[in-house]
Design an enzyme around this catalytic site. Structure first.
Site, PDB file in Angstrom:
ATOM      1  N   ASP B 160       0.836  -1.196   0.000  1.00 20.98           N
ATOM      2  CA  ASP B 160       0.000   0.000   0.000  1.00 20.98           C
ATOM      3  C   ASP B 160       0.880   1.258   0.000  1.00 20.98           C
ATOM      4  OD1 ASP B 160      -1.036  -2.193   2.178  1.00 20.98           O
ATOM      5  OD2 ASP B 160      -2.586  -1.601   0.751  1.00 20.98           O
ATOM      6  N   HIS B 188      -4.431  -3.473   6.638  1.00 19.01           N
ATOM      7  CA  HIS B 188      -4.260  -3.686   5.198  1.00 19.01           C
ATOM      8  C   HIS B 188      -5.620  -4.075   4.642  1.00 19.01           C
ATOM      9  CE1 HIS B 188      -2.617  -4.860   1.358  1.00 19.01           C
ATOM     10  NE2 HIS B 188      -3.103  -6.073   1.484  1.00 19.01           N
TER      11      HIS B 188
END
Lengths: 332, 332
Positions: B160, B188
């Site tokens: 990410d 996440h």
């Protein structure tokens, strides 16, 4: 001061080998960790969305060396100014297809791509053909891109070469990094000849011939050869898919050694335009032992070829001549 | 003098991420080009043949740094002596499955793998959980491997983080390597908070704030955040498959920076065991900005958190607390 980026084209980039090779290129495995790259990725229209997905992932990985990505279905855009071209794209053999059908489809592809490369790539572009039939696809490419120097058009037999190193290292229970100078002669097909007559192993008491250490000529002349020849099929059986990881890695090795040079005392195998060396007919793309220096390969000369080997070298050459004839008949 | 090999475990190694990750490890991308490695590959019995295919390809690629491969369906054998463990294996969400079902299956897996790691891995083994739900799988692993130091158990949010760098670099049309110090806070999942408030871009006139250069708070607080949060889904839409290439590459970045240290002035994002920093509840695996040195990570302290960010941090922390409760209820 940072180097200028090198443009690397990968065709068939939305496929399995493409997906394995592009992160390797973006990490410097192909050209060195200090060489920035711009990736050109080409695939066919039906794969356009998947290809864009690959481009998105390349961006998402934030590779420091990757200075740009061109993802396109347009061959001209893909080929523009590229310094290295890795031709992975081709028509796969499907169930029920005759050899002539596969050949027919692929020679058309390679004829068209030859044209695009010749017109738009950098003038000294180095070309590596991976898609099968690799040797013959490379030959067709060469024939239809007469402005590209014939020495710049090669096909991949480094995978077979590395497979041969791996088999020897397993047989002798040594590290693969200590085995060198096997040779793959001829066609990247089941007629290839994996030859260990000049291969050696680094041991604590110096370099020893593989044949001596294995001490099993029967194995070296039969099972070893067929294992390497048929390894592709063995991978498909286990994975239900073709080799991608090892093919991609070997393609990086092929280009890296070509561009950056082979280590002293070591040769590698490359499918190159034959010049008559070792009694092989000129005008084929045939795998030879080569060393590389200053961006050029040269065939290792003067290696002894025994009777057994002679038979094998000639058989694979014969197959390549037949493929060449078949390819030309498809184009007429 | 060559270093002793490091043993690196990859679970779920016969899958997509495993296939992308293992050649990266074998080329030194995870631990450096001078660090030999021995790969331990684990998968479940139905994948045993495919796993063996991966092992065969690793042999075929003749990687100089790869000093051995252990490919097994036995978790004890897989965990024995490992210095690094990358947990990619997990039960994927299938159509019709409720969140509780996915959670149930995965917490069982991570509970038993915790036990095996604790008993058989090398002391000071560093663990990276990739399989989703990554943070909660990592938390379960931690809870059931009490003799593994809690600081050694992490989850992957570097993907990410790298995605956020990529989005900023595209927006500003700069090289991704010139962007740094974004932060991924929290889970996440789609509640993650990609924060650019402290991110900078290297320009010819020095380091500038991303927020200043982008000059579009609406985009930074809206579309930028949702693009990064939902990028996984966008990749699936384009490729018809989950991110493997970028996940594998980011896993290598996570481990490399952890082991070899972050560059001066740069931090990265890692899911780590929270200690109450930034008023995040302790006892969660929460993604924070960290620097790494001498093999240890440390949360970057003292960053100002505005109101907008505070809400985002709290929302993703709430989700993690809910997941923790759900996970524990599955185990009872």
């Amino acid at each position: 001061m940072a180097k200028n980026p090198v443009r690397v084209l990968v065709t068939g980039a939305a496929g399995q080998i493409g997906y394995a090779i592009v992160p390797m290129i973006a990490r410097g495995v192909m050209l060195g960790p200090d060489q920035p790259v711009i990736l050109h990725m080409l695939d066919i229209e039906p794969a356009a969305e998947a290809l864009n997905g690959v481009k998105m992932e390349l961006m998402d990985a934030a590779f420091p060396l990757l200075k740009g990505v061109v993802a396109t279905t347009d061959a001209q855009e893909a080929c523009k100014d590229v310094n290295i071209a890795v031709m992975v794209g081709g028509f796969p053999r499907k169930e029920g297809m005759e050899r002539k059908d596969v050949m027919s489809k692929n020679v058309s592809i390679y004829k068209a791509q030859a044209s695009a490369l010749e017109k738009h790539a950098a003038s000294d572009v180095k070309v590596l053909v991976v898609a099968n039939p690799a040797n013959t696809n490379a030959l067709i490419l060469k024939e239809y891109a007469p402005k590209i120097p014939e020495k710049n058009i090669t096909c991949l037999t480094r995978l077979d070469h590395n497979r041969a190193l791996g088999q020897i290292s397993e047989k002798l229970n040594v590290h693969v990094g200590d085995v060198k100078n096997v040779i793959i002669w001829g066609n990247h097909s089941s007629t290839q000849y994996p030859d260990v007559n000049h291969a050696t192993v680094t041991t604590s008491s110096g370099e020893k011939p593989v044949r001596e250490l294995v001490a099993n000529d029967q194995w070296l002349n039969t099972e070893f050869i067929t294992t390497v020849q048929q390894r592709g099929a063995a991978i498909i059986k286990a994975r239900k898919l073709s080799s991608a990881l090892s093919a991609a890695s070997s393609a990086c090795d092929h280009i890296r050694d070509w561009v950056l040079g082979t280590p002293k005392g070591t040769w590698v195998s490359m499918g190159v335009y034959s010049d008559g060396s070792y009694g092989i007919q000129q005008g084929l793309i045939y795998s030879f032992p080569v060393t590389c220096d200053k961006g050029q390969w040269s065939i290792v000369q003067g290696l002894k070829i025994d009777d057994f080997s002679r038979g094998k070298l000639d058989a694979t050459a014969k197959e390549l001549i037949e493929e060449k004839t078949l390819a030309y008949s498809c184009l007429n | 003098m060559a270093k002793e090999p490091a043993r690196v475990l990859v679970t779920g190694a016969a899958g997509q991420i495993g296939y992308a990750l293992v050649p990266m490890i074998a080329r030194g991308i995870m631990l450096g080009v001078d660090q030999p490695v021995i790969l331990h590959l684990l998968d479940i019995p139905p994948a045993a043949e495919a796993l063996n295919g991966v092992k065969m390809e690793l042999v075929d690629a003749a990687f100089p740094l790869l000093k051995g491969v252990v490919a097994t369906t036995d978790v004890v054998e897989a965990c024995t002596g490992v210095n690094i463990a990358v947990m990619v294996g997990g039960f994927p969400r299938k159509e019709g499955m409720e969140r509780k079902d996915v959670m149930t299956k995965n917490v069982s897996i991570y509970k038993s793998q915790a036990s095996a790691l604790e008993k058989h891995a090398a002391p000071n083994c560093k663990v990276l959980v990739v399989a989703n739900p990554a943070n909660t799988n990592a938390l379960i692993l931690k809870e059931f491997a009490p003799s593994i130091p809690e600081k050694n158990i992490t989850c992957l949010t570097r993907l990410d983080h790298n995605r956020a760098l990529g989005q900023v670099s595209e927006r500003l049309n700069v090289q991704v390597s010139d962007v740094k110090n974004v932060i991924i806070w929290g889970n996440h999942s789609s509640s993650q908070y990609p924060d650019v408030n402290h991110a900078t871009v290297k320009t010819p006139s020095g380091e500038k704030c991303v927020r200043e250069l982008v000059a579009d708070d609406a985009w930074l607080n809206g579309e930028f955040i949702s693009t990064v949060q939902q990028r996984g889904a966008a990749i699936i839409k384009a490729r018809k498959l989950s991110s493997a290439l970028s996940a594998a590459s980011s896993a290598c970045d996570h481990i490399r920076d952890w082991v070899l240290g972050t560059p001066e002035g740069t931090w990265v994002s890692m899911g780590v065991y929270s200690d109450g920093s930034y008023n995040v509840p302790s006892g969660l695996i929460f993604s924070f900005p960290v620097t790494c040195q001498n093999g240890e990570w440390k949360i970057v302290q003292g960053l100002s958190i505005d109101e907008f960010s505070r809400k985002k941090l709290d929302a993703t922390a709430d989700e993690l607390s809910e997941e923790k409760a759900l996970a524990y209820s599955c185990l009872s």
